[in-house]
Design an enzyme around this catalytic site. Structure first.
Site, short mmCIF file in Angstrom:
data_model
loop_
_atom_site.label_atom_id
_atom_site.label_comp_id
_atom_site.label_asym_id
_atom_site.label_seq_id
_atom_site.Cartn_x
_atom_site.Cartn_y
_atom_site.Cartn_z
N SER A 60 6.61 27.65 28.00
CA SER A 60 6.65 28.36 26.41
C SER A 60 7.41 30.20 26.02
O SER A 60 7.45 30.47 25.54
CB SER A 60 5.20 28.79 25.71
OG SER A 60 5.14 27.64 25.29
N LYS A 63 9.92 30.98 24.01
CA LYS A 63 10.01 30.84 22.88
C LYS A 63 11.02 32.21 22.39
O LYS A 63 10.54 32.57 21.21
CB LYS A 63 8.56 30.74 22.29
CG LYS A 63 8.33 28.88 21.69
CD LYS A 63 6.37 29.23 21.93
CE LYS A 63 6.51 27.63 21.77
NZ LYS A 63 5.21 27.39 21.94
N SER A 114 1.72 30.61 20.28
CA SER A 114 2.13 29.64 21.02
C SER A 114 2.58 28.44 20.13
O SER A 114 2.73 27.63 20.99
CB SER A 114 2.36 29.58 22.62
OG SER A 114 3.43 29.25 23.10
N LYS A 215 5.89 37.42 26.19
CA LYS A 215 5.57 35.72 25.93
C LYS A 215 4.84 35.51 27.68
O LYS A 215 5.64 35.12 28.48
CB LYS A 215 7.02 35.59 24.99
CG LYS A 215 7.09 33.25 25.21
CD LYS A 215 5.92 33.90 24.23
CE LYS A 215 4.80 32.11 23.42
NZ LYS A 215 4.28 31.51 24.16
#
Length: 368
Positions: A60, A63, A114, A215
């Site tokens: 993730s 992202k 997320s 992130k």
């Protein structure tokens, strides 16, 4: 063709990519990650690296790119309708088909929760269409110099065609954190919008002093992935770890090392006088040469940065204020690390015709 907004910092990012590729630092920290890098964001200097160019799954942390492309493609107030096709496995902000939310709300769900569902809704709208959006992601990666990166989706689910490297992700993070909207969202610990309260998965925001993003990520195949950013005094560091079972502690250790070992050296300050040079045939005897650009670089104790001025030793009137006068190039250990432009600080008119008869007498006085 899709183009990145804010392209004025593109040349800086090219320098960061180049520095990241050639700078090798001794291994001073022991961490658990299969791949890692620590860089200073402004200069791109690598402070630590371990298998930084190994292509790996990134989960993730994908992202970061999804949010960046969306912010640069669409308005935050655009309303997006959630579809059944946006429902997907994995982490979620628990969207429901038929809901209508602003892009900004979905970006919070993307970066804090997320949400894989948020990623698909955003990509579908801002592409338009998910395939078109992924093309934008790959186009952006290429323009930023992420030469070992390929995106196959906007959420980071495992795919053979979806990978990056620690170094490439650091380049992306450095660029993304220059975007005020992105930085604001990535640094948010918790937010309530409507009946949704969203909490950031990034525990470093509360665990490490100065952390301002970025992130987290996890899949079974990728393991734990983490991209983070921390600031102390005037130094901004980016840390990336891939496939790391102890990422919170490892990022803290990397930052402790970076902030303890390096400090920012100011090389140029905008509008500060760099030198004075004589003016020939002018109403003034000299003109100030000023720095146009700010430049700093991280150094360790004992390191010495060399400066070489590339400019004329004198000027011939008329001189125009603001016109480029040259540049100062900086090197460390015989490697170019940057340059600062110079400009004339004032205008200088030429001597009137009746005064030019004494020009050579005045010129001679300059060089006695």
């Amino acid at each position: 063709m899709f183009k990145i907004k804010g392209r004025q910092i593109y040349s800086v990012l090219c320098c960061i990519a180049a520095l990241c590729c050639v700078t090798v630092q001794p291994q001073a920290v022991q961490i658990s990650a299969a791949s890692a890098v620590l860089i200073e964001a402004e200069s791109g200097r690598v402070l630590y690296e371990q298998n930084a160019d190994q292509k790996m799954l990134i989960a993730s942390t994908t992202k970061i790119m999804t949010a960046l492309v969306a912010i640069e493609s669409c308005d935050l107030n655009e309303v997006i309708e959630v579809k059944q096709s946006h429902m997907v496995e994995g982490s979620s902000m628990y969207l429901k088909p038929g809901e209508a939310l602003t892009l900004e709300t979905l970006l919070y769900g993307l970066m804090l929760c997320s949400g894989n569902d948020a990623a698909l809704a955003i990509a579908d709208h801002c592409g338009p269409g998910i395939d078109a959006f992924v093309q934008k992601m790959n186009h952006t990666a290429k323009e930023l110099g992420m030469m070992h990166t390929s995106f196959a989706n906007p959420n980071g689910l495992d795919d053979a065609a979806h990978y990056s490297t620690a170094r490439d992700m650091a380049i992306l993070a450095s660029y993304a954190m220059e975007n005020e909207t992105f930085a604001r969202i990535a640094s948010t610990r918790t937010i309530t919008i409507g009946n949704r309260t969203m909490v950031n998965h990034n525990k470093l925001l509360s665990r490490y002093e100065g952390c301002i993003g970025l992130k987290t990520g996890y899949t079974k195949a990728a393991g734990r992935t983490l991209v983070s950013c921390a600031v102390r005094d005037d130094m901004k560091l980016i840390a990336v770890t891939l496939k790391d079972g102890n990422d919170w502690a490892d990022h803290a250790a990397l930052y402790d090392y970076g902030f303890k070992t390096y400090h920012m050296q100011q090389l140029s300050i905008p509008d500060q006088v760099a030198m004075q040079i004589p003016v020939l045939n002018g109403c003034q005897k000299s003109v100030p040469i000023l720095y146009e650009t700010a430049l700093s670089y991280p150094v360790k104790d004992g390191e010495k940065i060399e400066a070489q001025c590339v400019a004329e030793s004198s000027a011939f009137a008329p001189v125009e204020a603001g016109k480029k006068a040259g540049e100062v190039r900086y090197t460390l250990n015989d490697m170019d690390i940057g340059c600062a432009d110079l400009y004339y600080g004032t205008s200088v008119e030429p001597l009137p015709i009746q005064g030019r008869g004494v020009f050579w007498k005045m010129a001679g006085a300059f060089f006695k």
